[in-house]
Design a protein around this motif. Structure first.
Motif, PDB file in Angstrom:
ATOM      1  N   ASP A  67      -4.981  18.360  -5.679  1.00  0.00           N
ATOM      2  CA  ASP A  67      -3.573  18.708  -5.853  1.00  0.00           C
ATOM      3  C   ASP A  67      -3.040  18.242  -7.200  1.00  0.00           C
ATOM      4  OD1 ASP A  67      -3.494  19.958  -3.425  1.00  0.00           O
ATOM      5  OD2 ASP A  67      -2.372  18.393  -2.396  1.00  0.00           O
ATOM      6  N   LYS A 123      -1.538  26.646  -0.555  1.00  0.00           N
ATOM      7  CA  LYS A 123      -0.737  25.785   0.324  1.00  0.00           C
ATOM      8  C   LYS A 123       0.746  26.140   0.258  1.00  0.00           C
ATOM      9  CE  LYS A 123      -3.481  21.505   0.180  1.00  0.00           C
ATOM     10  NZ  LYS A 123      -3.379  20.038  -0.111  1.00  0.00           N
ATOM     11  N   THR A 153      -8.729  24.662   2.393  1.00  0.00           N
ATOM     12  CA  THR A 153      -7.411  24.279   1.865  1.00  0.00           C
ATOM     13  C   THR A 153      -6.314  25.249   2.307  1.00  0.00           C
ATOM     14  OG1 THR A 153      -8.448  23.300  -0.087  1.00  0.00           O
ATOM     15  CG2 THR A 153      -6.116  23.859  -0.277  1.00  0.00           C
TER      16      THR A 153
END
Length: 197
Positions: free
Chosen positions: A55, A87, A161
């Motif tokens: 991230d 995400k 993810t």
């Protein structure tokens, strides 16, 4: 077209974001931005070595894509930007400042903790188009083409993810259709959005 809107074409690697985005933009007379081209050199090096990004590697890149989107709107341009946007927190950064409820005032790592849905804000200057397909379908596609950073491990990491948006948050397009069908579906959606407001 009557409303300027930024459309993020999203999905895991291999769904055809660049191909679809370029063709749709060309046929509708829109600007196209290849999101991957804005990754910093260090991130490209990691991905080329088969190392998934963390991230922390993504925040500045996502913020930059958000700025690009805002610049197009400020110049009275609609645009299509390809970005995996795996995400909800990534999508919140991409939306920041472009619609009520879509991550207003949210920056950097603060976005990581955002859990509220984006649906309330999918109404003004930004839309997500989510290209989706099974792991097997995408894997087969990747084996048929060269890609500068995606391998089997990277694809598995992307699916791991992935936080699939709701259908209130994104327009879903099944990539098991032909490219022409996917392009036509995206064009119909984009036209409906830009002509409705």
């Amino acid at each position: 077209m009557t409303a300027n809107t930024v459309f993020f074409i999203t999905g895991v690697s291999g769904t055809g974001k660049s191909t679809i985005g370029e063709r749709v933009a060309s046929q509708l007379g829109l600007v196209f931005e290849e999101g991957d081209s804005y990754h910093p050199a260090a991130s490209v090096e990691k991905m080329s070595a088969g190392i998934p990004l963390e991230d922390a590697d993504r925040w500045d890149w996502l913020t930059h894509l958000n700025k690009i989107a805002k610049d197009h709107l400020a110049n009275n341009q609609s645009a299509i930007i390809s970005c995996s946007a795996l995400k909800a927190s990534y999508r919140a950064i991409l939306c920041e400042g472009m619609g009520e409820g879509m991550g207003e005032g949210l920056t950097g790592k603060l976005a990581e903790e955002k859990t509220s849905p984006l649906a309330k804000g999918v109404q003004s200057n930004v839309r997500f188009i989510y290209l989706h397909g099974s792991t097997d379908t995408i894997g087969q596609r990747l084996k048929q083409r060269q890609h500068f950073f995606v391998g089997d491990d990277m694809l598995k990491s992307q699916f791991s993810t992935l936080e699939v948006p709701t259908k209130d948050e994104a327009f879903f397009v099944d990539v098991t259709q032909s490219v022409d069908e996917v392009v036509a579906t995206c064009k119909t959606f984009i036209s409906s959005v830009t002509e409705a407001t």
